[in-house]
Design a protein around this motif. Structure first.
Motif, PDB file in Angstrom:
ATOM      1  N   ARG A 175       0.964  -1.115   0.173  1.00 52.80           N
ATOM      2  CA  ARG A 175       0.082  -0.107  -0.110  1.00 52.80           C
ATOM      3  C   ARG A 175       0.775   1.376   0.221  1.00 52.80           C
ATOM      4  N   ASP A 176       0.186   2.391  -0.306  1.00 51.66           N
ATOM      5  CA  ASP A 176       0.842   3.615  -0.159  1.00 51.66           C
ATOM      6  C   ASP A 176       1.283   4.068   1.304  1.00 51.66           C
ATOM      7  N   LEU A 177       2.280   4.677   1.437  1.00 46.24           N
ATOM      8  CA  LEU A 177       2.479   5.169   2.817  1.00 46.24           C
ATOM      9  C   LEU A 177       1.843   6.399   3.369  1.00 46.24           C
ATOM     10  N   LEU A 178       1.465   6.282   4.576  1.00 51.10           N
ATOM     11  CA  LEU A 178       0.807   7.389   5.178  1.00 51.10           C
ATOM     12  C   LEU A 178       1.668   8.634   5.406  1.00 51.10           C
ATOM     13  N   PRO A 179       1.221   9.838   5.550  1.00 56.11           N
ATOM     14  CA  PRO A 179       1.903  10.903   5.620  1.00 56.11           C
ATOM     15  C   PRO A 179       3.146  10.995   7.051  1.00 56.11           C
ATOM     16  N   MET A 180       2.511  10.190   8.143  1.00 55.48           N
ATOM     17  CA  MET A 180       3.482  10.126   9.170  1.00 55.48           C
ATOM     18  C   MET A 180       4.687   9.176   8.944  1.00 55.48           C
ATOM     19  N   GLU A 181       4.253   8.244   8.085  1.00 53.34           N
ATOM     20  CA  GLU A 181       5.049   7.183   7.807  1.00 53.34           C
ATOM     21  C   GLU A 181       6.164   7.750   7.035  1.00 53.34           C
ATOM     22  N   HIS A 182       5.799   8.473   5.965  1.00 52.58           N
ATOM     23  CA  HIS A 182       6.985   9.286   5.478  1.00 52.58           C
ATOM     24  C   HIS A 182       7.961   9.965   6.323  1.00 52.58           C
ATOM     25  N   THR A 183       7.123  10.860   7.118  1.00 49.24           N
ATOM     26  CA  THR A 183       8.163  11.693   8.075  1.00 49.24           C
ATOM     27  C   THR A 183       8.905  10.435   8.875  1.00 49.24           C
ATOM     28  N   GLY A 184       8.408   9.440   9.304  1.00 52.17           N
ATOM     29  CA  GLY A 184       9.027   8.555   9.880  1.00 52.17           C
ATOM     30  C   GLY A 184      10.346   8.110   9.395  1.00 52.17           C
ATOM     31  N   LEU A 185      10.373   7.813   8.076  1.00 53.36           N
ATOM     32  CA  LEU A 185      11.417   7.155   7.147  1.00 53.36           C
ATOM     33  C   LEU A 185      12.418   8.299   7.109  1.00 53.36           C
ATOM     34  N   ASP A 186      11.993   9.754   6.828  1.00 53.41           N
ATOM     35  CA  ASP A 186      12.649  10.840   6.947  1.00 53.41           C
ATOM     36  C   ASP A 186      13.621  11.076   8.058  1.00 53.41           C
ATOM     37  N   VAL A 187      12.744  10.922   9.257  1.00 56.47           N
ATOM     38  CA  VAL A 187      13.674  11.078  10.430  1.00 56.47           C
ATOM     39  C   VAL A 187      14.344   9.935  10.806  1.00 56.47           C
ATOM     40  N   ALA A 188      14.270   8.803  10.575  1.00 58.50           N
ATOM     41  CA  ALA A 188      15.066   7.558  10.723  1.00 58.50           C
ATOM     42  C   ALA A 188      16.326   7.740   9.860  1.00 58.50           C
ATOM     43  N   LEU A 189      16.005   7.894   8.611  1.00 57.14           N
ATOM     44  CA  LEU A 189      17.123   7.883   7.495  1.00 57.14           C
ATOM     45  C   LEU A 189      18.194   9.143   8.050  1.00 57.14           C
ATOM     46  N   ASP A 190      17.746  10.359   8.492  1.00 57.10           N
ATOM     47  CA  ASP A 190      18.658  11.344   9.064  1.00 57.10           C
ATOM     48  C   ASP A 190      19.325  11.094  10.095  1.00 57.10           C
ATOM     49  N   ALA A 191      18.795  10.240  11.335  1.00 63.08           N
ATOM     50  CA  ALA A 191      19.281   9.847  12.493  1.00 63.08           C
ATOM     51  C   ALA A 191      20.337   8.895  12.074  1.00 63.08           C
ATOM     52  N   VAL A 192      20.227   7.899  11.182  1.00 61.48           N
ATOM     53  CA  VAL A 192      21.081   6.794  10.908  1.00 61.48           C
ATOM     54  C   VAL A 192      22.352   7.343  10.135  1.00 61.48           C
ATOM     55  N   VAL A 193      22.189   8.478   9.316  1.00 58.98           N
ATOM     56  CA  VAL A 193      23.245   8.834   8.478  1.00 58.98           C
ATOM     57  C   VAL A 193      24.086   9.711   9.346  1.00 58.98           C
ATOM     58  N   THR A 194      23.600  10.644  10.497  1.00 61.55           N
ATOM     59  CA  THR A 194      24.269  11.337  11.192  1.00 61.55           C
ATOM     60  C   THR A 194      25.181  10.294  11.904  1.00 61.55           C
ATOM     61  N   ARG A 195      24.513   9.446  12.777  1.00 65.75           N
ATOM     62  CA  ARG A 195      25.187   8.566  13.385  1.00 65.75           C
ATOM     63  C   ARG A 195      26.361   7.711  12.722  1.00 65.75           C
ATOM     64  N   ALA A 196      26.204   7.486  11.284  1.00 65.85           N
ATOM     65  CA  ALA A 196      27.047   6.354  10.772  1.00 65.85           C
ATOM     66  C   ALA A 196      28.181   7.594  10.051  1.00 65.85           C
ATOM     67  N   ALA A 197      27.983   8.701  10.020  1.00 68.07           N
ATOM     68  CA  ALA A 197      29.022   9.677   9.582  1.00 68.07           C
ATOM     69  C   ALA A 197      30.008   9.923  10.830  1.00 68.07           C
TER      70      ALA A 197
END
Ligand SMILES: Nc1ncnc2c1ncn2[C@@H]1O[C@H](COP(=O)(O)OP(=O)(O)O)[C@@H](O)[C@H]1O
Ligand SMILES: [Mg+2]
Length: 445
Positions: A181-203
Motif C-alpha cells: 500500500r501507499d505510505l501514510l504521511p506520518m510514515e513518510h516523516t518516520g522514514l525521513d527522520v530515521a534516515l537522517d538519524a542513521v546517516v548522522t550516526r554513521a558519519a
C-alpha cells in the motif's frame, strides 16, 4: 471457395476474376497514407549507422540500430530507451544479449542489475566482464544505501541532497512493496527522520548507513520521537508497520545480502557487470526476489552516476516482475530521468503489454506510472503476443490492424520494431557462437 488470389502459373482462375483484375484502376496514394494501410511499405531503414541486428524482412536488407545515433536526429525519437515484449521462449533475452555483445565492440558498457535466472553470467565472462552472485551463504553483499560518487560538476551540498533523495525513494519503494500500500504521511516523516538519524550516526563513526540501522531506528519509538522533535510522542507509534516492513529486508529470506557493507567495488572500466540472483532460493513468494532486484538495481544505478562514463546500457531482463509494484515503477522512472543525462540507455524486457497495466486500474497512479514508462521508450520491440493480448497491445501502442495481425504470427527471433512511429519486421540473426553462448533451452533439458 473463393478463387486463389494468385492462381498457380499455367492454371488461370475463372475468366471473370481475371477480367476484374485487369480492369482495376491503379490506386495511387501518398506514402504517408499508404503507411497507415501497410506500415512497412514506406520505410527506407533507419540509416546505415548502428549495430547489426539482422534482416529487415520486408525491405530484404540488413537492419542496424543504435539508439544513441538516432537520438536527436530522428523526429519523435526523444529518448534512447527500449521496451522489449514477447511470450516466453521467443528470443527476447537472446536479442538483448546479442545487442549487448555487439555494442561492446562499439565501446559501450553493459550493466545487468538483476538477472534472476543467472543466464547473463556466461555472457559477462565471455566478454571479460564481471558477475556478482548473491544468495544465502554466498560471500557477495551489496549495500543499496551506498552513496554514489559525486560528479565534479556538482557541489557537495547539492550532492548530499541528491543522495538523500535517492535513499528516501528507495526506502519508500521497498516499504510500499512489502506493505502492499501507499505510505501514510506520518510514515513518510518516520522514514525521513530515521534516515537522517542513521546517516548522522554513521558519519560520526565513519561508516556507511545500512538497511539494518534504518530497521533498528524505526523499531525504537523513543529514539524516533526524540529525533522527530515537534512530532514527539506519535512518530514512534505511527512507524510500527514500517519497522516490520524493513525487518523483512534485514532478517528472513534476504538476511545479510543487502544489509552489510558492499563486498564489491564498482569497476567503471569493466565492459560488463551483471548481478546474478539465481541462487536467491525460491520460497515460492515473488516478493523476496522483487525486493532483491530493487536493491541490486539501486546499488548499480548509483554506481553509474559518472557523467563521463561513456555510453552505457542497463538491461532489465524479466522486468515484468517489477511492474506489479507501483513503488518500484516510480523508483525506476525517476532513475530513467536521471540516466538520460548520463549517456545511459535502458532496455526493459517484459512478457505482455498488459504487464504494464497490472500496476493499477485506469486512472490510477500505478497506471499513470506504467504509461509514463512506456512513453519513455522511443523504441518498442514486440515479439509474439498471445491472442488474448493483441487488443491490449494494439491499444497501448497505437498499432494499425496490419501491425496487430503481424505480431500474432511472429516466429522465434522475429519482432515488430516500432522506432519513433516507424515500423519494421526484423529477424534477429544469431551467430553460431552467440547461439551456443546464449542457449537457455539447453539448461531446461
Ligand atoms: N534469433 C534466434 N535464432 C535462433 N535461435 C534463437 C533466436 N533467438 C533465440 N533463440 C533460441 O531460443 C531459445 C530461447 O530464447 P530466449 O532468448 O531465452 O527467450 P526469452 O528470453 O524470450 O524467453 C534460446 O535457447 C536461444 O538460443
Ligand atoms: Mg528471457
Amino acid at each position: 471457395m473463393p478463387p486463389p488470389l494468385f492462381p498457380p502459373a499455367g492454371r488461370p482462375g475463372p475468366a471473370s476474376s481475371r477480367n476484374n483484375k485487369l480492369k482495376l484502376p491503379a490506386h495511387r496514394m501518398t506514402t504517408a497514407t499508404a503507411s497507415g494501410a501497410y506500415p512497412f511499405l514506406a520505410e527506407g531503414g533507419l540509416g546505415a549507422e548502428g549495430i547489426y541486428i539482422g534482416r529487415d524482412v520486408h525491405a530484404e536488407a540488413s537492419f542496424v540500430f543504435d539508439p544513441f545515433a538516432l537520438y536527436g536526429k530522428v523526429e519523435g525519437f526523444t529518448n534512447p530507451n527500449v521496451l522489449l515484449a514477447g511470450v516466453i521462449g521467443q528470443g527476447k533475452s537472446a536479442l538483448a544479449k546479442s545487442f549487448a555483445l555487439r555494442s561492446i565492440a562499439f565501446g559501450y558498457r553493459v550493466y545487468v542489475p538483476c538477472d534472476p535466472k543467472g543466464e547473463w553470467t556466461p555472457v559477462a565472462r565471455a566478454l571479460g566482464g564481471t558477475s556478482i552472485a548473491l544468495g544465502p551463504g554466498l560471500p557477495g553483499k551489496l549495500n543499496p544505501l551506498d552513496a554514489a560518487p559525486r560528479p565534479p560538476s556538482v557541489s557537495e551540498t547539492d550532492w548530499a541532497g541528491e543522495i538523500r533523495k535517492r535513499r528516501l525513494l528507495l526506502l519508500g519503494s521497498l516499504a510500499r512493496t512489502v506493505l502492499g500500500r501507499d505510505l501514510l504521511p506520518m510514515e513518510h516523516t518516520g522514514l525521513d527522520v530515521a534516515l537522517d538519524a542513521v546517516v548522522t550516526r554513521a558519519a560520526e563513526s565513519g561508516r556507511t548507513p545500512l538497511l539494518g540501522d534504518i530497521a533498528a531506528t524505526l523499531n525504537n519509538p523513543d529514539e524516533l520521537d526524540t529525533a522527530g522533535g515537534l512530532m514527539s510522542g506519535r512518530l514512534g507509534d505511527a512507524s510500527r508497520d514500517l519497522a516490520h516492513a524493513m525487518r523483512r529486508l534485514v532478517h528472513g529470506d534476504l538476511a545479510g545480502m543487502f544489509d552489510a557493507p558492499s563486498t564489491v567495488t564498482f569497476d567503471p572500466n569493466s565492459p560488463m557487470l551483471t548481478i546474478d540472483l539465481s541462487r536467491l532460493g525460491g520460497s515460492g513468494d515473488d516478493t523476496a526476489l522483487v525486493l532483491a532486484m530493487t536493491c541490486a538495481s539501486a546499488w548499480m544505478e548509483s554506481a553509474l552516476s559518472d557523467p563521463n562514463g561513456g555510453r552505457r546500457w542497463i538491461v532489465y531482463d524479466e522486468a515484468w516482475r517489477l511492474m506489479r509494484h507501483p513503488g518500484l515503477l516510480q523508483r525506476m522512472q525517476s532513475q530513467w530521468k536521471l540516466s538520460r543525462g548520463l549517456g545511459i540507455a535502458n532496455l526493459m524486457v517484459i512478457h505482455r503489454l498488459s504487464d504494464l497495466l497490472t500496476a493499477g486500474d485506469a486512472g490510477s497512479r500505478g497506471r499513470a506510472l506504467a504509461e509514463g514508462l512506456l512513453a519513455d521508450c522511443s523504441t518498442r520491440i514486440i515479439y509474439r503476443q498471445e491472442t488474448d493480448q493483441l487488443h491490449a497491445a494494439a491499444a497501448l501502442l497505437g498499432l494499425t490492424s496490419v501491425e496487430t495481425e503481424a505480431i500474432s504470427h511472429l516466429n522465434r527471433g522475429r519482432g515488430l520494431w516500432r522506432v519513433a512511429g516507424r515500423s519494421f519486421i526484423v529477424q534477429h540473426q544469431l551467430h553460431p557462437h552467440e547461439l551456443a553462448l546464449f542457449d537457455t533451452d539447453a539448461r531446461m533439458h
